[in-house]
Write a protein that holds these residues in place. Structure first.
Motif, PDB file in Angstrom:
ATOM      1  N   VAL A  96       0.836  -1.202   0.000  1.00  0.00           N
ATOM      2  CA  VAL A  96       0.000   0.000   0.000  1.00  0.00           C
ATOM      3  C   VAL A  96       0.874   1.256   0.000  1.00  0.00           C
ATOM      4  CG1 VAL A  96      -1.668   1.309   1.356  1.00  0.00           C
ATOM      5  CG2 VAL A  96      -1.966  -1.141   1.066  1.00  0.00           C
ATOM      6  N   ILE A  97       1.946   1.231   0.806  1.00  0.00           N
ATOM      7  CA  ILE A  97       2.866   2.379   0.823  1.00  0.00           C
ATOM      8  C   ILE A  97       3.414   2.638  -0.577  1.00  0.00           C
ATOM      9  CG2 ILE A  97       5.124   3.170   1.622  1.00  0.00           C
ATOM     10  CD1 ILE A  97       4.625   1.756   4.223  1.00  0.00           C
ATOM     11  N   LEU A  98       3.844   1.553  -1.203  1.00  0.00           N
ATOM     12  CA  LEU A  98       4.432   1.684  -2.540  1.00  0.00           C
ATOM     13  C   LEU A  98       3.427   2.312  -3.505  1.00  0.00           C
ATOM     14  CD1 LEU A  98       7.080   1.041  -3.791  1.00  0.00           C
ATOM     15  CD2 LEU A  98       6.317  -1.260  -4.288  1.00  0.00           C
ATOM     16  N   LEU A  99       2.178   1.800  -3.480  1.00  0.00           N
ATOM     17  CA  LEU A  99       1.169   2.315  -4.412  1.00  0.00           C
ATOM     18  C   LEU A  99       0.872   3.779  -4.130  1.00  0.00           C
ATOM     19  CD1 LEU A  99      -1.428  -0.546  -4.823  1.00  0.00           C
ATOM     20  CD2 LEU A  99       0.327   0.221  -6.401  1.00  0.00           C
ATOM     21  N   LEU A 100       0.707   4.118  -2.843  1.00  0.00           N
ATOM     22  CA  LEU A 100       0.372   5.501  -2.509  1.00  0.00           C
ATOM     23  C   LEU A 100       1.497   6.447  -2.915  1.00  0.00           C
ATOM     24  CD1 LEU A 100      -1.328   5.122   0.986  1.00  0.00           C
ATOM     25  CD2 LEU A 100      -2.395   5.582  -1.212  1.00  0.00           C
ATOM     26  N   MET A 101       2.744   6.036  -2.644  1.00  0.00           N
ATOM     27  CA  MET A 101       3.869   6.894  -3.003  1.00  0.00           C
ATOM     28  C   MET A 101       3.940   7.083  -4.513  1.00  0.00           C
ATOM     29  SD  MET A 101       5.125   7.880  -0.222  1.00  0.00           S
ATOM     30  CE  MET A 101       6.523   8.787  -0.839  1.00  0.00           C
ATOM     31  N   LEU A 102       3.832   5.969  -5.250  1.00  0.00           N
ATOM     32  CA  LEU A 102       3.957   6.067  -6.704  1.00  0.00           C
ATOM     33  C   LEU A 102       2.889   6.978  -7.272  1.00  0.00           C
ATOM     34  CD1 LEU A 102       4.784   2.385  -7.682  1.00  0.00           C
ATOM     35  CD2 LEU A 102       6.305   4.339  -7.737  1.00  0.00           C
TER      36      LEU A 102
END
Lengths: 306, 351
Positions: B318-324
């Motif tokens: 989720v962190i990865l998706l939100l950051m991207l």
């Protein structure tokens, strides 16, 4: 190499190759139409397998109902991942690496949600409950009803998908989109709608592949992830654009993993532990030496040209 | 409830931070600065770990003047005991062994990184390199696991003790090991800061932005790529040695694609192309790692039916998706490079 072993491995090649073909066509289709090397494809397969498993645990034994459930769930998950993740990113014109990374993230999230679910409901290492029967027996060759389901269903679906792509308006629009998105938009193809249909198709077929996979081995949250690089190897053999090439690639990968591996094991003592490395070698060799794969073997006029 | 030893937790988190920082700085140099999509970072980390597994079982007894006992199969227990005896009684042998491990691991990983970068020249599409690296890491893992004697295939090697193991006080040895990790991370950080602000670093950024323009300015881009892969891989391998020492064992199962993704999360979270961002990402991930571990234990003990260990991966995804999606530059985005010429220009314009 004894005949019994050879016959079994060829049967496995057909069964597993057909499943690889079903999954790899999805990869080829997303790569061509959506322009995304989608690693989350693995999890659409797993999700479909779990949907099938849950339906079968509820007492359903009709394989058609089970597979329909897998199709629907796989399609919904794929469409949701497109609408929630990939479409907004595409709108921002991000680099391909960002898209690859986000497909890894989507896969990671789905995989561990399935882990949590499997843990909570105690679904580890269960099979889809279809009674096992032997339908054909001739010398060393034993075919069960699982084989009768897996191989013909995937082959029929692969043929249906090819027909859809080559012979229907939707297929024509998909090919146009694969060829040139801007040109497709200019001549009035409803790009977003075609993309949505593509995701539904891709996810649904991956789901069915998962259900079929779950007939032959136990369902686990890792099953799609374990197979994904073999499937990518098949798609890469098809040059990531040719349908016929991808199907041939799927059988080549399955053949190398089963028959060739057993042959090496039997005659040269190569340990079976090296089996997972085979599709990886195929990927590296093809990408380095012949990145177009099998595409030139087939009539390119009707394929997904990029 | 369990008692959480704050001091020990802090030491563990900071040790992990040092190790993660090395991995994140390495990926940041390769991807963030030079634009090489290293999806095989686990490979270079694992080279460090495998070398540690080999030196601790084969070289360490020699350095200590003992007979080498084969670490696998029946003699596994004996070999393990010999290792811990040597580590406890002969710290000098332990340190020499560690130094050799670092050097061999860095050289080996550097060579692999250098060789891999030449593969790019032959690839048709740019993202194929990402796939080749990912797959290459898996091949090495399968081969190492399949080879019985290297690191005992499926069992792995345990007893890869950290170098301060000989101290009587386990807390003191943990603190010293933490300092070692932090010092190495700091060296890597200052080195890469210098590198980024050097002409070579500016050229790498140019390469990342536009290959053709960089080439048109007369820069040899393939050698530049090979050099940054060499440097990045060496740093990653040092991180891998420390990673193995910290966990205490070497097993191929630790060096899978998931580890690569963890390192990507650090870089994307902290800031792509910014070394400070890589440090921040490494710190945040080290903290999150520990928090989810503790939460999982607490939840398990309180009889929760949900296995919280899986939540870590969902959280990272989720962190990865939100950051991207919302902050593609990371928490600390890259700032424009300034040179002395810029300073002069600003002064002239200000006047």
């Amino acid at each position: 190499m004894p005949t019994a072993l050879l016959v079994t491995s060829v049967v496995n090649t057909i069964q597993i190759g057909s499943l690889y073909a079903l999954m790899a066509l999805g990869i080829t289709l997303t790569f061509s139409v959506i322009r995304l090397p989608n690693f989350a494809h693995a999890e659409y397969v797993t999700v479909g397998a779990f949907a099938a498993l849950i339906v079968s645990l509820s007492g359903e034994v009709n394989p058609f109902v089970i597979m329909t459930a897998a199709f629907v769930v796989g399609a919904v998950v794929a469409l949701v991942s497109h609408l929630a993740v990939f479409k907004p990113l595409e709108g921002r014109n991000v680099s391909l690496y960002t898209l690859i990374l986000s497909s890894f993230a989507v896969g990671l999230i789905l995989r561990y949600i399935l882990f949590m679910m499997a843990d909570y409901f105690n679904l580890f290492d269960t099979r889809i409950r279809i009674p096992l029967q032997i339908i054909y027996r001739e010398g060393p060759l034993i075919l069960t009803n699982v084989f009768a389901w897996v191989a013909p269903t995937s082959i029929v679906l692969v043929l249906l998908l090819t027909t859809l792509l080559n012979g229907t308006p939707l297929g024509r629009e998909m090919r146009a989109l694969a060829n040139s998105p801007s040109l497709a938009r200019v001549i009035g193809i409803p790009v977003e709608r075609v993309k949505n249909y593509t995701w539904v198709l891709v996810g649904g077929l991956a789901g069915v592949a998962g259900a079929l996979w779950g007939l032959q081995t136990a369902v686990s949250p890792l099953m799609g992830w374990v197979a994904i690089l073999s499937v990518f190897a098949a798609a890469i053999l098809g040059g990531l654009s040719s349908f016929s090439g991808t199907i041939l690639g799927a059988y080549v990968v399955a053949f190398s993993e089963n028959t060739v591996m057993l042959f090496l094991n039997f005659n040269f003592g190569v340990d079976l532990a090296y089996k997972p490395a085979i599709p990886f070698f195929i990927i590296i060799v093809v990408l380095l030496i012949r990145p177009q794969g099998f595409t030139e073997l087939f009539n390119r006029g009707r394929d997904l040209q990029r | 409830m369990i008692n959480i030893d704050i001091g020990a937790t802090a030491v563990a988190v900071l040790t992990l931070f040092g190790i993660y920082a090395l991995m994140a700085i390495s990926l940041n140099l390769e991807y963030g600065v030079a634009g090489v999509p290293n999806f095989g970072q686990a490979l270079f980390v694992s080279i460090g770990a495998y070398v540690a597994g080999l030196t601790y079982t084969r070289l360490l007894p020699l350095l200590a003047g003992e007979q080498v006992i084969h670490p696998c199969r029946q003699t596994m227990g004996q070999a393990l005991q010999l290792r811990s005896e040597i580590m406890a009684a002969q710290p000098v042998a332990g340190f020499i062994n560690l130094a050799i491990t670092f050097i061999v691991a860095a050289i080996l990983a550097g060579l692999v990184g250098f060789a891999v970068s030449y593969v790019t020249l032959r690839l048709k599409e740019e993202w194929f390199l990402a796939l080749v690296l990912l797959v290459g890491g898996e091949i090495v893992r399968i081969v190492v696991r399949g080879a019985d004697d290297l690191i005992c295939s499926h069992n792995g090697i345990s007893g890869v003790a950290q170098p301060f193991y000989f101290l009587d006080d386990p807390r003191a040895s943990a603190v010293l090991f933490m300092l070692l990790a932090l010092v190495l991370a700091a060296i890597a950080y200052f080195y890469s800061q210098r590198l980024v602000h050097s002409p070579f670093g500016r050229m790498l950024k140019g390469l990342r932005e536009n290959e053709d323009v960089t080439r048109s300015l007369g820069k040899g881009i393939s050698l530049a790529r090979a050099r940054i892969m060499l440097i990045g891989s060496m740093i990653a391998a040092v991180g891998g040695v420390l990673f193995a020492l910290n966990t205490g064992f070497v097993n191929t199962n630790d060096y899978v694609v998931t580890l690569t993704l963890d390192i990507w999360v650090m870089v994307v979270l902290g800031g792509v192309g910014n070394n400070r961002g890589a440090l921040l990402g490494a710190l945040l991930i080290a903290i999150m790692d520990r928090i989810t571990q503790i939460a999982a234990i607490v939840l398990n003990m309180s009889g929760s039916p949900i296995e919280f260990n899986y939540a870590r991966f969902i959280l990272f995804g989720v962190i990865l998706l939100l950051m991207l999606r919302y902050r593609p530059g990371g928490l600390l985005p890259e700032s424009p490079l300034t040179t002395n010429a810029h300073e002069v220009l600003r002064r002239v314009q200000g006047r």
